[in-house]
Design an enzyme around this catalytic site. Structure first.
Site, short mmCIF file in Angstrom:
data_model
loop_
_atom_site.label_atom_id
_atom_site.label_comp_id
_atom_site.label_asym_id
_atom_site.label_seq_id
_atom_site.Cartn_x
_atom_site.Cartn_y
_atom_site.Cartn_z
N LYS A 28 42.74 -82.59 84.37
CA LYS A 28 43.02 -83.79 85.15
C LYS A 28 41.73 -84.51 85.52
CE LYS A 28 46.62 -83.21 87.86
NZ LYS A 28 47.21 -82.48 88.99
N ARG A 98 44.27 -82.73 94.71
CA ARG A 98 45.08 -82.33 93.55
C ARG A 98 44.44 -81.19 92.79
NH1 ARG A 98 45.47 -87.73 90.09
NH2 ARG A 98 47.46 -86.80 89.44
N GLY A 107 53.53 -78.03 87.48
CA GLY A 107 54.28 -77.56 88.63
C GLY A 107 53.86 -76.21 89.17
N MET A 109 50.77 -75.34 90.34
CA MET A 109 49.82 -75.36 91.45
C MET A 109 50.10 -76.54 92.36
SD MET A 109 46.38 -73.86 89.87
CE MET A 109 46.28 -75.15 88.70
N ARG A 365 47.16 -87.27 79.93
CA ARG A 365 46.93 -86.01 79.21
C ARG A 365 47.75 -86.05 77.93
NH1 ARG A 365 50.14 -82.63 83.61
NH2 ARG A 365 52.21 -83.37 83.18
N HIS A 483 68.16 -54.88 64.50
CA HIS A 483 68.80 -55.17 63.23
C HIS A 483 69.36 -56.59 63.20
CE1 HIS A 483 72.32 -55.10 60.47
NE2 HIS A 483 71.41 -54.56 59.68
N SER A 793 51.18 -55.86 45.63
CA SER A 793 51.86 -56.58 46.70
C SER A 793 51.92 -55.64 47.89
CB SER A 793 53.26 -56.99 46.27
OG SER A 793 53.91 -57.61 47.35
N CYS A 860 54.50 -58.86 50.90
CA CYS A 860 55.92 -59.14 51.12
C CYS A 860 56.34 -58.39 52.36
CB CYS A 860 56.74 -58.75 49.91
SG CYS A 860 56.50 -57.06 49.37
N TYR A 880 48.80 -64.86 47.64
CA TYR A 880 50.02 -65.47 48.17
C TYR A 880 50.64 -64.60 49.26
CZ TYR A 880 52.65 -62.08 45.42
OH TYR A 880 53.15 -60.91 44.91
P1 ADP Z 1 50.98 -82.45 89.07
O1 ADP Z 1 49.86 -81.95 88.24
O2 ADP Z 1 51.91 -81.38 89.53
O3 ADP Z 1 51.65 -83.63 88.44
P2 ADP Z 1 49.45 -84.28 90.64
O4 ADP Z 1 48.12 -83.87 91.17
O5 ADP Z 1 49.44 -85.12 89.43
O6 ADP Z 1 50.31 -82.98 90.45
O7 ADP Z 1 50.16 -85.03 91.84
C1 ADP Z 1 51.52 -85.03 92.19
C2 ADP Z 1 52.04 -86.46 92.33
O8 ADP Z 1 51.29 -87.19 93.29
C3 ADP Z 1 51.95 -87.23 91.04
O9 ADP Z 1 53.11 -87.99 90.87
C4 ADP Z 1 50.75 -88.12 91.23
O10 ADP Z 1 50.86 -89.31 90.50
C5 ADP Z 1 50.79 -88.38 92.72
N1 ADP Z 1 49.43 -88.65 93.22
C6 ADP Z 1 48.37 -87.84 93.12
N2 ADP Z 1 47.26 -88.40 93.64
C7 ADP Z 1 47.61 -89.62 94.07
C8 ADP Z 1 46.92 -90.69 94.68
N3 ADP Z 1 45.62 -90.62 94.91
N4 ADP Z 1 47.60 -91.80 94.99
C9 ADP Z 1 48.93 -91.87 94.74
N5 ADP Z 1 49.65 -90.91 94.17
C10 ADP Z 1 49.02 -89.78 93.83
MG MG Z 2 50.57 -85.01 87.60
#
Ligand code: ADP
Ligand code: MG
Ligand code: MG
Length: 977
Positions: A28, A98, A107, A109, A365, A483, A793, A860, A880
């Site tokens: 990220k 974040r 989801g 962390m 990403r 099996h 083989s 094989c 092969y």
């Molecule tokens: P995840 O990796 O679980 O998607 P994120 O770090 O991307 O977690 O954040 C969760 C949500 O919060 C995402 O929808 C992201 O766009 C939003 N978000 C994160 N940082 C900001 C920010 N600075 N301003 C507005 N929205 C944010």
């Molecule tokens: Mg995100």
């Protein structure tokens, strides 16, 4: 020494990080930096490195002293850009905190938004925005997230199911909404939210016994610590186990200026993909919500709208797209998504927020995609000249290709239906059918034109006919090597095994599952790719590879790249034809034993076994000749001149006389001998350990008539086809050889028969004789065997059995335990054990080729279709691999991947070698210079000093040389093979 840099700034058109710094900044953080450098609008902020996470864990959750000043400096820099102050009561700046590891862990962390809102800053933000409702909405979100993530999870509190602080707060909010009859969160008024925030804080005190912090810095550091802490949260750890992500990587923390999608109806937030991740279509695809903060779209609390008109479906036609609602922001977003895809040269998954009409990008990403989409995107991008052919081939995983080869359950239908139970996904694809509980029922009902699914506790070889007749197989017991799983994979049949929730009563012809009773004839649907069972008849979507131009193009490119040949294992002409359609370049294994089990033939076989004289034995066995000739003729003709490896009879003799008393009596009277005599003969054939018993070439040596008959069948078919103008190339394979003399014995018979047939028919034809290498001793004496054998083989199923001393039929007792306790990394019958059995193979290859440089070598068995094993085969220089027909496309792709990897490694080694050469040159130049600048006064000491300088320079250069040279040498060696 300068203190370590833990904080990397990004904002206002310049970032300290880059996309290729994922290891340090997390995915990220690295991509936020990259977007900033590309001039894309990203709220400013900074990334705390993954190194800090490692430090944090090393020092028991303490930060080194240099972190705080670095963070404060970065905050000050953001404040300057934004013209706002963190904690400033007049004009407060808010942050999001974040998480972000090297590879995305969706989801797993934590993230906290709106950090910096306190009783002191709230009035300031209201004064600035004139939007009290928005401010209190942001505040209640902060309280909810922070109490959950920082005060509960990071503090190690594990509440009972459903009693987490966040759930309790959500409850409070729902109570208010219910009392006021609100439908949506957006109906809550400013007053409602103000009251809620106070109620929330009281609740937190009550549940966690702590005050919600009212200081911005305390909130910020709390958030940072919670993100680091979440790296070792239970969810994150189990996700890493599944995905094979090392614990040592750690996560980075991104602290970023908040932008608000919840500032009213001119604000919004959304998630989008630069292409459709389900179909691969080149259409900007996404979802958005007006007046919302990021998490709302993913959380599913509100149903999002389609992002553009083209993305609307019947169900979403009435919803307003972003394109219609905020045309200007949409256009800008569309331009950015195009630029991002072009820059990253791959489909991107992006997050954005619009604050009062102004667009901000929050994430990009590489997007996840399913099999069909992966193929389409790769081929499209290559045609758009975004990526090369090699890159396109490299983009599709073999497992994704697998998805394409089987009919799939319609994902939409699946979404609507609730799954009854889950088992192991043993055979990919989807199938629907009526439940049957026995193999005979499966066969008879299928003959009557019904689509059936065979449901068993487990299957055995006796069920094979029913398994074949069924659309799919479902078992309550068994694992991925059971099996049922093995058979299903071979046929490309949909299959779920180990579905423990099934309570099967085969006698009553019913089963109980998830509180339902399903009887024979009831419809069920299986998703064998995911291992899910559904009640009823869900729609299926059929693959149509012949008309799938993208698939065909990709496979053509893969074929251009790969060095390894791909053959198939096929026992019947229709399987051979199927495999050819999938791109097989020959047959690597035709097994002949099933040809003996046909009722008409097995009688002759049994007659032979009990025969007392050689003449009687020969007479019995020769009855099989016409049948075998027809079998071989069919397969040889189907392959049209491609090589066909036919293995001589392999299974233990006693398998042919596996009879109960009644059957023995019948056979005795049929053969005209006494029951006692036959019974004694059968008993004599009984073996304690048939896998190591009288089988393979040991049969042909004791009963040369069998080899003679089989060789004759092969060569008569060959002569006849040749005469008809059909091109054929048989390769006769002698199984279970461990001793050179065994091979020689059988080879002589085969060659003699070949000469006889040529003389009798007057037809000249080509053929090869070789052996299956499946006994460790054969690997050791491979040079001697190769003096005679024209091909090897590797029979890796038996080689694994004999190499480990494991009986494959008996591994169920201990192998799961071995894998669970990491005594073995994985099932060696699924993926070649490269460390041990792999060395046997390598030895066989090296010694074999030493004696016969042009020795053709293949593999094989199950491993021939396993991508990791295929890469191994490529590396050790096999010609092969041979696998079941449905695995052929996967093997073609995996072989191309192996070649791509080799090329990449060579390039990397060459680069390292060049770098090393440059460093050596530099070191030499420095040493020379040092010598030259010496004054005349030092001339006396010169000789001694020069020696010293040289000594100092040389070992250094040598030390650098060593690691760089090694890979280069390895590659060179490989290249020679
Ligand atoms: P995840 O990796 O679980 O998607 P994120 O770090 O991307 O977690 O954040 C969760 C949500 O919060 C995402 O929808 C992201 O766009 C939003 N978000 C994160 N940082 C900001 C920010 N600075 N301003 C507005 N929205 C944010
Ligand atoms: Mg995100
Ligand atoms: Mg074998």
């Amino acid at each position: 020494m300068a203190s370590t840099k833990y904080v990397y700034f990004f904002g206002e058109g310049h970032a300290e990080g880059r996309a290729d710094m994922k290891n340090l900044l997390g995915g990220k953080g690295a991509n936020l930096a990259e977007m900033v450098n590309l001039g894309i609008p990203v709220p400013p902020g900074f990334t705390i490195t993954t190194e800090m996470c490692t430090e944090y864990y090393k020092n028991k959750a303490k930060y080194p002293p240099e972190l705080k000043p670095q963070v404060e400096k970065a905050v000050a820099r953001v404040e300057k850009i934004m013209g706002m102050g963190f904690g400033d009561p007049q004009n407060p700046l808010l942050f999001s905190v974040r998480s972000g590891a090297r590879s995305s862990m969706p989801g797993m962390m934590e993230t906290v938004l709106n950090v910096g809102l306190t009783t002191k800053t709230i009035p300031g933000l209201i004064a600035q925005t004139k939007k009290p409702r928005f401010v209190y909405d942001a505040y209640r979100r902060l309280i909810m997230m922070y109490s959950d993530v920082v005060m509960e999870k990071a503090a190690g509190i594990e509440p009972e199911e459903g009693r987490g602080v966040r759930q309790q707060l959500e409850h409070e909010m729902d109570r208010v909404k219910e009392a006021k009859r609100y439908k949506s969160d957006t109906d809550l008024t400013t007053e409602d939210l103000m009251d809620l925030c106070e109620a929330f804080k009281a609740k937190i005190k009550e549940v966690l016994g702590k005050e919600f912090p009212d200081d911005p810095w305390e909130q910020l550091w709390g958030g940072v610590g919670a993100v680091f802490q979440s790296w070792n949260g239970r969810r994150a750890i189990s996700y890493r186990r599944i995905e094979g992500i090392p614990d040592a990587w750690g996560t980075a923390v991104n602290v970023q200026t908040m932008v608000f999608g919840n500032m009213g109806n001119d604000s919004a937030t959304g998630v989008a993909f630069t292409r459709n991740p389900a179909t691969g279509e080149k259409i900007f695809f996404g979802e958005w919500l007006a007046n919302a903060q990021g998490e709302d779209v993913v959380a599913g609390t509100r149903t999002p709208n389609p992002i553009n008109k083209i993305g609307k479906t019947e169900d979403t036609a009435h919803l307003k797209s972003l394109e219609e609602a905020m045309a200007e922001a949409y256009l800008q977003l569309d331009k950015i998504q195009q630029a991002l895809e072009k820059h990253y040269r791959d489909m991107q998954d992006i997050e954005f927020t619009i604050q009062q009409k102004r667009l901000w990008m929050l994430q990009t990403r590489v997007g996840k995609r399913n099999g069909p989409a992966a193929v389409k995107m790769a081929v499209d991008m290559c045609r758009e000249r975004l990526i090369t052919k090699a890159e396109a081939v490299g983009r599709v995983k073999p497992s994704q290709l697998d998805e394409l080869l089987h009919p799939m359950v319609d994902p939409n239908a699946e979404k609507m239906a609730g799954s009854l139970a889950k088992g192991l996904p043993a055979g990919p694809g989807g199938a629907t059918g009526q439940v049957v509980f026995t193999a005979d029922d499966a066969e008879s009902q299928a003959k009557a034109g019904r689509k059936v699914i065979l449901v068993r506790n487990e299957t055995s070889p006796e069920d094979v006919h029913g398994m074949h007749a069924a659309q799919a197989i479902l078992t309550a017991k068994g694992g991925m090597t059971s099996h049922a799983a093995l058979v299903a994979r071979g046929w490309g049949k949909c299959c779920i095994v180990g579905c423990g929730a099934l309570d099967i009563n085969a006698r009553q012809k019913e089963m109980r599952v998830a509180g339902r009773v399903l009887k024979e004839g009831d419809w069920i649907t299986l998703n064998g790719t995911k291992g899910r069972l559904y009640e009823g008849q869900l729609a299926l979507v059929e693959p149509d590879l012949a008309h799938n131009d993208d698939y065909r193009a990709l496979m053509k490119w893969a074929d251009e790249i790969r060095r390894l040949g791909i053959r198939t294992n096929a026992d019947r002409p229709q399987d051979a034809a199927q495999a050819r359609a999938f791109g097989a370049e020959g047959i690597g294994l035709t097994r002949t034993e099933h040809m003996f089990f046909d009722p008409q033939r097995i009688r002759a076989m049994r007659e032979m076994i009990v025969a007392e004289t050689v003449e009687a034995r020969r007479a019995a066995v020769m009855k099989l000749l016409p049948f075998q000739r027809a079998d071989f003729s069919g397969i040889l003709e189907a392959m049209q001149g491609l090589p066909v490896t036919i293995r001589l009879l392999d299974p233990p003799l006693h398998e042919f006389v596996n009879l109960n008393e009644q059957q023995t009596r019948e056979l005795a009277s049929d053969l005209g001998i006494t029951y006692e005599k036959l019974d004694a003969r059968i008993k004599a054939l009984h073996e304690l350990n048939p896998m190591l018993g009288h089988r393979g070439c040991r049969l042909g040596i004791a009963y040369p008539e069998i080899t003679e008959m089989q060789a004759r069948a092969i060569f008569e078919a060959t002569a006849e086809l040749t005469q008809r103008g059909v091109k054929v190339l048989p390769e006769v394979m002698i199984p279970v050889v461990g001793i050179v003399a065994e091979y020689v014995n059988q080879e002589q018979i085969v060659r003699r028969v070949a000469a006889d047939v040529m003389k009798e028919t007057g037809v000249k034809f080509k053929y090869l004789v070789g052996t299956m290498i499946e006994i460790p001793r054969a690997c050791i004496v491979a040079d001697k065997i190769a003096e005679r054998a024209e091909f090897f083989s590797f029979g890796t199923n038996d080689l694994t059995q004999t190499g480990f001393g494991f009986s494959r039929d008996d591994i169920g007792g201990f192998l799961p335990y071995y894998i669970e306790h990491k005594i073995l990394p994985e099932d060696p019958f699924q993926s070649v054990d490269q460390e041990g059995v792999g060395q046997l193979i390598q030895m066989g290859v090296e010694r074999g080729r030493k004696a016969r440089p042009d020795l053709k070598i293949g593999i094989c068995g199950e491993h021939g279709g396993d991508p990791a094993s295929i890469e191994f085969c490529h590396r050790v220089g096999l010609n092969y691999v041979s696998c079941s027909p449905f695995r052929v496309p996967i093997a073609r792709l995996a072989a191309a991947h192996a070649m791509l990897k080799e090329t990449a490694e060579k390039a990397a080694a060459a680069k390292a070698a060049a770098k090393k050469a440059a460093t050596t040159r530099k070191a030499r130049a420095t040493a020379k210079k040092a010598v030259k600048t010496r004054t005349a006064r030092e001339a006396a000491k010169k000789a001694a000093k020069t020696r010293a300088a040289k000594k100092a320079a040389k070992p250094a250069a040598k030390a650098k040389k060593a690691p760089a040279r090694k890979p280069a040498r390895k590659v060179a060696k490989r290249g020679r093979k």
